[in-house]
Enzyme design. Sequence first.
Site, mmCIF file in Angstrom:
data_model
loop_
_atom_site.group_PDB
_atom_site.id
_atom_site.type_symbol
_atom_site.label_atom_id
_atom_site.label_comp_id
_atom_site.label_asym_id
_atom_site.label_seq_id
_atom_site.Cartn_x
_atom_site.Cartn_y
_atom_site.Cartn_z
ATOM 1 N N HIS A 128 -56.886 33.890 51.706
ATOM 2 C CA HIS A 128 -56.524 33.109 52.593
ATOM 3 C C HIS A 128 -55.994 33.440 53.648
ATOM 4 O O HIS A 128 -56.075 33.204 54.951
ATOM 5 C CB HIS A 128 -56.088 31.622 52.063
ATOM 6 C CG HIS A 128 -56.321 30.257 52.812
ATOM 7 N ND1 HIS A 128 -55.886 29.152 52.208
ATOM 8 C CD2 HIS A 128 -56.586 30.127 54.219
ATOM 9 C CE1 HIS A 128 -56.042 28.128 53.490
ATOM 10 N NE2 HIS A 128 -56.267 28.750 54.339
ATOM 11 N N HIS A 150 -55.323 32.809 47.370
ATOM 12 C CA HIS A 150 -54.334 32.454 48.296
ATOM 13 C C HIS A 150 -54.272 33.716 49.211
ATOM 14 O O HIS A 150 -54.013 33.742 50.381
ATOM 15 C CB HIS A 150 -52.877 32.357 47.578
ATOM 16 C CG HIS A 150 -52.512 30.908 46.974
ATOM 17 N ND1 HIS A 150 -52.775 29.734 47.635
ATOM 18 C CD2 HIS A 150 -52.160 30.826 45.660
ATOM 19 C CE1 HIS A 150 -52.445 29.105 46.662
ATOM 20 N NE2 HIS A 150 -52.220 29.570 45.615
ATOM 21 N N HIS A 183 -56.791 33.017 41.124
ATOM 22 C CA HIS A 183 -56.133 32.150 41.988
ATOM 23 C C HIS A 183 -55.205 32.768 43.033
ATOM 24 O O HIS A 183 -55.352 32.104 44.166
ATOM 25 C CB HIS A 183 -54.898 31.205 40.985
ATOM 26 C CG HIS A 183 -54.344 30.182 41.568
ATOM 27 N ND1 HIS A 183 -54.621 28.770 41.329
ATOM 28 C CD2 HIS A 183 -53.249 30.092 42.165
ATOM 29 C CE1 HIS A 183 -53.692 28.012 42.004
ATOM 30 N NE2 HIS A 183 -53.017 28.825 42.512
ATOM 31 N N GLU A 184 -54.571 33.614 42.323
ATOM 32 C CA GLU A 184 -53.581 33.996 43.620
ATOM 33 C C GLU A 184 -54.193 34.987 44.641
ATOM 34 O O GLU A 184 -54.058 34.994 45.749
ATOM 35 C CB GLU A 184 -52.422 35.237 42.944
ATOM 36 C CG GLU A 184 -51.136 34.379 41.940
ATOM 37 C CD GLU A 184 -50.692 33.136 42.628
ATOM 38 O OE1 GLU A 184 -50.758 33.149 43.833
ATOM 39 O OE2 GLU A 184 -50.325 32.393 41.836
#
Length: 596
Positions: A394, A391, A387-388
């Site tokens: 991105h 980010h 998940h991290e």
Amino acid sequence: MNQLPKRSETSPDHRWKLEDLFADKGAWEQEYAVAKQLLNQIGQYEGKLADPGKLKECFELEDELSLHVERLYVYANMRHHEDTAEPANMALSDKSKKLSVETGEALSFITPEVLSLPDDQLDKLIDNPELAKYRFTLVEMRRQKAHVLSKTEEALLAQAGNISQAPGTIFSMLNNADLKFPKVRNEDGEEVELTQGRYIQFLESKDRDVRREAFKAMYDTYGKMKNTLASTLSANVNKNIFYARARKYPSALEMSLYGDNIPKEVYTNLIDTIHKHLPLIHRYMKLRKKLLKVDELHMYDLFAPLVDEFKMDITYDEAKATVQESLKPLGDDYRKVLKSGFEEGWIDVYENEGKRSGAYSWGAYGTHPFVLLNHKDNLNSMFTLTHEMGHALHSYYSDTTQDFRDAQYTIFLAEVASTLNEALLMHYMLEKSTDPKEKMFLLTYYADQFRTTVFRQTMFAEFEKIIHEKTEAGESLTPQALSEIYYGLNKQYYGDGMVVDQDIEMEWARIPHFYTSFYVYKYATGFSAATSFAKQILEEGEPAVERYLSFLKSGGSDYSINILSKAGVDMSSPEPISQAMSVFEDLIGQMEELTK
């Protein structure tokens, strides 16, 4: 109880390399001095922004100053998060916060001054080739103009700012400090005080009596405060309506969507499309009842484990390898960047004494992103890692493609990249799993994410929409009215297959997000957009990957809805939500197969 290591005792291999941002505190202080110097120069442009040349210089100085301040702020606070009790870093963090506030104040004249220009002059600035780099900024200012008031009115609204925070502050104090819950029995029959933190643990208990007692105790406590809490929530709704009317928006909902330039249809489509797919959640509830082997499914059974805890010990190295493998569909370039993130000091891995809890991805433009974890060797932590890193990549792609000013993506887009990584990891693990118990464990984990992130958050979003519309129409939000609306939504969303206990009608009283109005829908749209992307990537391959990478590289260079649309996810249509629902349907199908 194992002692947590001190920061100095943790392995350098598992620490982030903040030296990539500043070599040492001396370098930080030097840059701080530069920022202070630039701060003193910005005022020279006040009153001169009608001149395109001066406006360009002002924007350039704003960018230069903002980048220094961002770097100083991010470094100081990440150092502080390594050990929150360490005094030198605490002081550094405070110093950076003060600088950030001073900078905000110094730059605050720019937007009002540009907006005070006559429309035709503003249009000329937008089309001026000399200002091409700042076109999106100027277009965005022009769009906001209709809702910016005169100088004296703006000053008055700014002064009302402190009062407007009151409903949220009062709720927070009541909820976190003043509300005291009774003692309830745990699984061992011991009396334990119920707290906000323990509530979910009680609801996850295998013992149904424990779940029921905690549920009743929680809502009885809120019920005793229902008049106060209804007044507080009503005050928050009235505050939103006051600002919407003062700034000439058609409604509070449209005001909140205006910032990100999100059409109202995105919000209403989400609710309408989820309504059409409510039979899926009803079907999932039937399955939940069957798996729990209960005669009636109650609200306090929603978090109960459906399968015996399947112990999955996953070391950090195994988690990295699995994540790397699961993201193969995103292509070689993505995985190459991911690998450098794993190997080159982006991540602060394990917990240590004084370290900030939770997990996040953060960073400053011009340097690679950083990720803070508190890794435990389990399934949850592996999902947190992917998940991290979603980010982080991105940010990496938008920072390396866009100018500083256009690199920052909105909250509306933020959860897409992280949730997409989770969807691909889940797909990979389900494909690979041969043990029916493990498979069932994964399927329930994923199905519950749909229930809590898509269905539940949409129900919250619908509740917010209803209570604002009722207030706008002149109706008052009594505790009875709030409870009636909330209970009715629960009946509608969960269906006749379960007993919707009357106590749940008080749940509105404990949701902090209702004080950050019209925010929760972003969880549901973000999850749906990510699920839609994942489906396209797995089914189409290369062309879908190209579209997705272009999304990551777009940063904040256009409006969120346009960035998604160009990449193949049109959130103003029901399509992405319907695609997410077809994934949910497939999960339920697989679970039903395994329970035959």
